[in-house]
Scaffold this motif. Sequence first.
Motif, PDB file in Angstrom:
ATOM      1  N   ALA A   1      30.359   0.886   1.933  1.00  0.00           N
ATOM      2  CA  ALA A   1      30.159   2.338   1.989  1.00  0.00           C
ATOM      3  C   ALA A   1      29.358   2.824   0.779  1.00  0.00           C
ATOM      4  O   ALA A   1      28.465   3.682   0.908  1.00  0.00           O
ATOM      5  N   ILE A   2      29.658   2.292  -0.395  1.00  0.00           N
ATOM      6  CA  ILE A   2      28.901   2.664  -1.595  1.00  0.00           C
ATOM      7  C   ILE A   2      27.457   2.194  -1.461  1.00  0.00           C
ATOM      8  O   ILE A   2      26.519   2.904  -1.849  1.00  0.00           O
ATOM      9  N   GLY A   3      27.271   1.014  -0.894  1.00  0.00           N
ATOM     10  CA  GLY A   3      25.918   0.501  -0.681  1.00  0.00           C
ATOM     11  C   GLY A   3      25.111   1.386   0.261  1.00  0.00           C
ATOM     12  O   GLY A   3      23.906   1.605   0.049  1.00  0.00           O
ATOM     13  N   ILE A   4      25.746   1.893   1.300  1.00  0.00           N
ATOM     14  CA  ILE A   4      25.070   2.798   2.237  1.00  0.00           C
ATOM     15  C   ILE A   4      24.672   4.086   1.520  1.00  0.00           C
ATOM     16  O   ILE A   4      23.561   4.606   1.704  1.00  0.00           O
ATOM     17  N   GLU A   5      25.552   4.606   0.665  1.00  0.00           N
ATOM     18  CA  GLU A   5      25.216   5.786  -0.125  1.00  0.00           C
ATOM     19  C   GLU A   5      24.054   5.489  -1.077  1.00  0.00           C
ATOM     20  O   GLU A   5      23.162   6.335  -1.265  1.00  0.00           O
ATOM     21  N   ALA A   6      24.057   4.304  -1.663  1.00  0.00           N
ATOM     22  CA  ALA A   6      22.977   3.918  -2.568  1.00  0.00           C
ATOM     23  C   ALA A   6      21.646   3.854  -1.839  1.00  0.00           C
ATOM     24  O   ALA A   6      20.614   4.295  -2.349  1.00  0.00           O
ATOM     25  N   GLU A   7      21.667   3.297  -0.637  1.00  0.00           N
ATOM     26  CA  GLU A   7      20.429   3.222   0.140  1.00  0.00           C
ATOM     27  C   GLU A   7      19.899   4.609   0.467  1.00  0.00           C
ATOM     28  O   GLU A   7      18.689   4.856   0.395  1.00  0.00           O
ATOM     29  N   ALA A   8      20.789   5.537   0.813  1.00  0.00           N
ATOM     30  CA  ALA A   8      20.360   6.906   1.084  1.00  0.00           C
ATOM     31  C   ALA A   8      19.748   7.544  -0.162  1.00  0.00           C
ATOM     32  O   ALA A   8      18.724   8.252  -0.078  1.00  0.00           O
ATOM     33  N   ALA A   9      20.339   7.280  -1.321  1.00  0.00           N
ATOM     34  CA  ALA A   9      19.800   7.817  -2.572  1.00  0.00           C
ATOM     35  C   ALA A   9      18.431   7.221  -2.872  1.00  0.00           C
ATOM     36  O   ALA A   9      17.520   7.916  -3.342  1.00  0.00           O
TER      37      ALA A   9
ATOM     38  N   GLY B   1      10.960   8.988  -1.123  1.00  0.00           N
ATOM     39  CA  GLY B   1      10.291   9.572   0.024  1.00  0.00           C
ATOM     40  C   GLY B   1      10.313   8.674   1.240  1.00  0.00           C
ATOM     41  O   GLY B   1       9.368   8.665   2.035  1.00  0.00           O
ATOM     42  N   GLY B   2      11.401   7.924   1.385  1.00  0.00           N
ATOM     43  CA  GLY B   2      11.570   7.082   2.562  1.00  0.00           C
ATOM     44  C   GLY B   2      11.075   5.660   2.425  1.00  0.00           C
ATOM     45  O   GLY B   2      11.097   4.900   3.397  1.00  0.00           O
ATOM     46  N   VAL B   3      10.660   5.247   1.234  1.00  0.00           N
ATOM     47  CA  VAL B   3      10.139   3.892   1.025  1.00  0.00           C
ATOM     48  C   VAL B   3      11.281   2.963   0.624  1.00  0.00           C
ATOM     49  O   VAL B   3      12.075   3.272  -0.266  1.00  0.00           O
ATOM     50  N   ASN B   4      11.341   1.807   1.269  1.00  0.00           N
ATOM     51  CA  ASN B   4      12.361   0.804   0.958  1.00  0.00           C
ATOM     52  C   ASN B   4      11.908  -0.045  -0.222  1.00  0.00           C
ATOM     53  O   ASN B   4      11.139  -0.980  -0.072  1.00  0.00           O
ATOM     54  N   THR B   5      12.373   0.301  -1.393  1.00  0.00           N
ATOM     55  CA  THR B   5      12.051  -0.476  -2.589  1.00  0.00           C
ATOM     56  C   THR B   5      13.107  -1.523  -2.911  1.00  0.00           C
ATOM     57  O   THR B   5      12.778  -2.612  -3.370  1.00  0.00           O
ATOM     58  N   HIS B   6      14.377  -1.201  -2.684  1.00  0.00           N
ATOM     59  CA  HIS B   6      15.467  -2.014  -3.232  1.00  0.00           C
ATOM     60  C   HIS B   6      16.604  -2.281  -2.254  1.00  0.00           C
ATOM     61  O   HIS B   6      17.715  -2.559  -2.685  1.00  0.00           O
TER      62      HIS B   6
ATOM     63  N   THR C   1       0.816  -1.211   0.000  1.00  0.00           N
ATOM     64  CA  THR C   1       0.000   0.000   0.000  1.00  0.00           C
ATOM     65  C   THR C   1       0.851   1.264   0.000  1.00  0.00           C
ATOM     66  O   THR C   1       0.310   2.373  -0.114  1.00  0.00           O
ATOM     67  N   ASP C   2       2.155   1.125   0.135  1.00  0.00           N
ATOM     68  CA  ASP C   2       3.038   2.283   0.275  1.00  0.00           C
ATOM     69  C   ASP C   2       3.942   2.509  -0.929  1.00  0.00           C
ATOM     70  O   ASP C   2       4.813   3.388  -0.895  1.00  0.00           O
ATOM     71  N   MET C   3       3.762   1.737  -1.996  1.00  0.00           N
ATOM     72  CA  MET C   3       4.632   1.875  -3.162  1.00  0.00           C
ATOM     73  C   MET C   3       3.922   1.373  -4.404  1.00  0.00           C
ATOM     74  O   MET C   3       3.001   0.550  -4.331  1.00  0.00           O
ATOM     75  N   ASP C   4       4.352   1.878  -5.543  1.00  0.00           N
ATOM     76  CA  ASP C   4       3.839   1.408  -6.825  1.00  0.00           C
ATOM     77  C   ASP C   4       4.984   1.399  -7.830  1.00  0.00           C
ATOM     78  O   ASP C   4       6.143   1.632  -7.462  1.00  0.00           O
TER      79      ASP C   4
ATOM     80  N   VAL D   1      10.564   2.860 -10.197  1.00  0.00           N
ATOM     81  CA  VAL D   1      11.306   3.486 -11.301  1.00  0.00           C
ATOM     82  C   VAL D   1      12.182   4.623 -10.780  1.00  0.00           C
ATOM     83  O   VAL D   1      13.352   4.754 -11.170  1.00  0.00           O
ATOM     84  N   ARG D   2      11.634   5.449  -9.882  1.00  0.00           N
ATOM     85  CA  ARG D   2      12.455   6.514  -9.290  1.00  0.00           C
ATOM     86  C   ARG D   2      13.663   5.914  -8.565  1.00  0.00           C
ATOM     87  O   ARG D   2      14.779   6.443  -8.652  1.00  0.00           O
ATOM     88  N   SER D   3      13.436   4.811  -7.876  1.00  0.00           N
ATOM     89  CA  SER D   3      14.517   4.168  -7.138  1.00  0.00           C
ATOM     90  C   SER D   3      15.596   3.641  -8.063  1.00  0.00           C
ATOM     91  O   SER D   3      16.785   3.888  -7.858  1.00  0.00           O
TER      92      SER D   3
END
Length: 266
Positions: free
Chosen positions: A68-76, A82-87, A32-35, A40-42
């Motif tokens: 470290a790159i993975g942590i940066e990717a997660e922040a991006a 908007g704070g949704v964990n897609t990937h 209910t929190d993602m589509d 695609v934005r992610s």
Amino acid sequence: MLGRMAARALWLELALDPKPGLVSLYDTGAHTDMDARTFVRSLFALRPHFAGLAAAGARNAPFATLRAIGIEAEAAMLAATGGVNTHRGAIFALGLIVAAAARTQARDEPLTDATLRANLHATWGEAIAAHSSSSGAPSHGTAAAMRHGAGGARREAARAFPAVFDIALPALRAARRRGHDERCARIAALFALLARVDDTNVLHRGGAAALAFVQARGRAFAEAADPLAFAAAAHRDFVAWRLSPGGSADLLAVALFVDSLQETRR
């Protein structure tokens, strides 16, 4: 190039349908929190970070650099959604395989299953194993893995992704040999994962009973007279149970990435 291929693998996973409980271009699955637009934005936000992981892998960077790159990717990702964990799971799993592919290319070796796994294990295996047994703050998936005694993404990575190389890719290739088109072959690979992976997303949402239900559906797919109709019915049931096998979706994306690497050899 590897960064673009990784983003494309995430797109192929998103575009696949029917896909039980998971977000696709056609509906939001059990979420209910993602589509699809969220995904695609992610994936566009993640593409340069996958390229960074490839560059790090090519130069034999330590696991700490990859992390470290993975942590940066997660922040991006979180900024883009908007704070949704897609990937989050895909960043970890696909990112490691991207780095392994770059390392394999840098060593001028063929991109076979065996060389990818060997380079992943030889270059970062010890650090991944240490990471998999660390006691950092758990995600929902790692908490569910600990609670139910499942392996989880970290153990899968420490073993050089048997779910990808021993389950998903063989199922994908076998379906092609049987004459199935790409859509059906990819769905067959997903159901092979559902049958055998202890998906921690499912465990988090529904516990052991839900995992047993998902794995039973995965096994039954092989006997279905109409695979697409079976997958569509499973999708409806997973949505009703609010089950989303996101771990299996991540592993499918990794398999599709590896398959695309090897496409020129077919």
